[in-house]
Design a protein around this motif. Structure first.
Motif, PDB file in Angstrom:
ATOM      1  N   SER A   1       0.812  -1.220   0.000  1.00 52.50           N
ATOM      2  CA  SER A   1       0.000   0.000   0.000  1.00 52.50           C
ATOM      3  C   SER A   1       0.842   1.265   0.000  1.00 52.50           C
ATOM      4  CB  SER A   1      -0.938   0.013   1.215  1.00 52.50           C
ATOM      5  OG  SER A   1      -0.190   0.055   2.418  1.00 52.50           O
TER       6      SER A   1
ATOM      7  N   SER B   1      -3.522   2.417   0.524  1.00 54.09           N
ATOM      8  CA  SER B   1      -4.390   1.263   0.319  1.00 54.09           C
ATOM      9  C   SER B   1      -3.917   0.478  -0.887  1.00 54.09           C
ATOM     10  CB  SER B   1      -5.850   1.703   0.117  1.00 54.09           C
ATOM     11  OG  SER B   1      -6.001   2.375  -1.116  1.00 54.09           O
TER      12      SER B   1
ATOM     13  N   ARG C   1     -10.305  -3.759  -1.336  1.00 53.68           N
ATOM     14  CA  ARG C   1      -9.321  -2.707  -1.103  1.00 53.68           C
ATOM     15  C   ARG C   1      -8.930  -2.729   0.376  1.00 53.68           C
ATOM     16  NH1 ARG C   1      -7.605   1.988  -3.536  1.00 53.68           N
ATOM     17  NH2 ARG C   1      -9.187   1.811  -5.198  1.00 53.68           N
TER      18      ARG C   1
ATOM     19  N   GLU D   1      -6.423  -1.438   3.639  1.00 50.39           N
ATOM     20  CA  GLU D   1      -5.704  -0.278   4.131  1.00 50.39           C
ATOM     21  C   GLU D   1      -4.713  -0.687   5.219  1.00 50.39           C
ATOM     22  OE1 GLU D   1      -8.187   2.884   5.428  1.00 50.39           O
ATOM     23  OE2 GLU D   1      -9.523   2.760   3.697  1.00 50.39           O
TER      24      GLU D   1
ATOM     25  N   SER E   1     -10.888  -3.268   5.197  1.00 49.55           N
ATOM     26  CA  SER E   1     -11.045  -3.549   3.767  1.00 49.55           C
ATOM     27  C   SER E   1     -12.487  -3.371   3.352  1.00 49.55           C
ATOM     28  CB  SER E   1     -10.576  -4.967   3.443  1.00 49.55           C
ATOM     29  OG  SER E   1     -11.434  -5.937   4.053  1.00 49.55           O
TER      30      SER E   1
END
Length: 199
Positions: free
Chosen positions: A153, A163, A175, A177, A193
């Motif tokens: 990320s 992310s 996605r 983080e 996520s």
């Protein structure tokens, strides 16, 4: 007789006072204090780990937290951005799966990312920054997933917004983080996520 008794009283008082707890020197040397994991590397160790290529950072486990260490990834000159992203991502995965150096092991570093983990770019309907792993993220240990999320990320393999979009060889995307909580407690914290729609 009375005089003798009067003279004896101070002496008796001194003797009684001496019956209390007296200050004595007690040995307190129990040896050296337990060594603490430093999670730091000397400059010579850092220069040994760094080589030619694009400078990057990967997150290894040290103690109970994730700590960034310097690495390099080789990327051929003139590589298109889309291909460059995948090359960097694969290089990061390889560095994460690589056994820490003797200096790093002495400092307490370790890794949970399995060897042989591959990465590919997006499918036709995936967002362009998608990275698909050869093993679905859900099958990785919490430590390995935390290492991957925090490493990818904050790298040239993603949009550098904290992310990363990850998925398995097929199926849905999420996605993920990298947060302070995840870096501090990778074993008990799941990376935040959300499902990526339209993939």
């Amino acid at each position: 007789m009375t005089v003798r008794r009067l003279l004896a009283l101070p002496l008796l008082g001194a003797l009684l006072a001496g019956c209390g707890i007296r200050a004595t020197e007690v040995p307190t040397d129990f040896g050296a204090a337990p060594s603490r994991v430093p999670c730091t590397l000397a400059a010579s160790d850092l220069s040994t780990e760094a080589g030619r290529g694009v400078p990057v950072q990967v997150f290894l486990l040290c103690g109970a937290s994730l700590v960034a260490v310097d690495r390099t990834v080789r990327v051929p000159e003139g590589t298109p951005d889309a291909r460059r992203r995948v090359i960097v991502a694969q290089g990061l995965l390889d560095q994460l799966a690589k056994s820490p150096s003797p200096a790093e092991r002495s400092a307490g570093y370790t890794t949970y990312v399995p060897g042989g983990l591959g990465v590919s770019g997006p499918r036709p309907k995936d967002p362009e920054e998608t990275l698909r792993l050869s093993t679905p993220p859900s099958r990785l240990t919490s430590y390995a997933l935390a290492q991957l999320v925090c490493t990818l990320s904050d790298s040239a393999a993603t949009e550098d917004d904290g992310s990363v979009i990850l998925g398995g060889p097929d199926g849905p995307l999420r996605r993920y983080e990298c947060t302070d909580e995840l870096r501090d407690h990778p074993g008990s914290t799941q990376p935040p996520s959300g499902e990526v729609t339209g993939a």
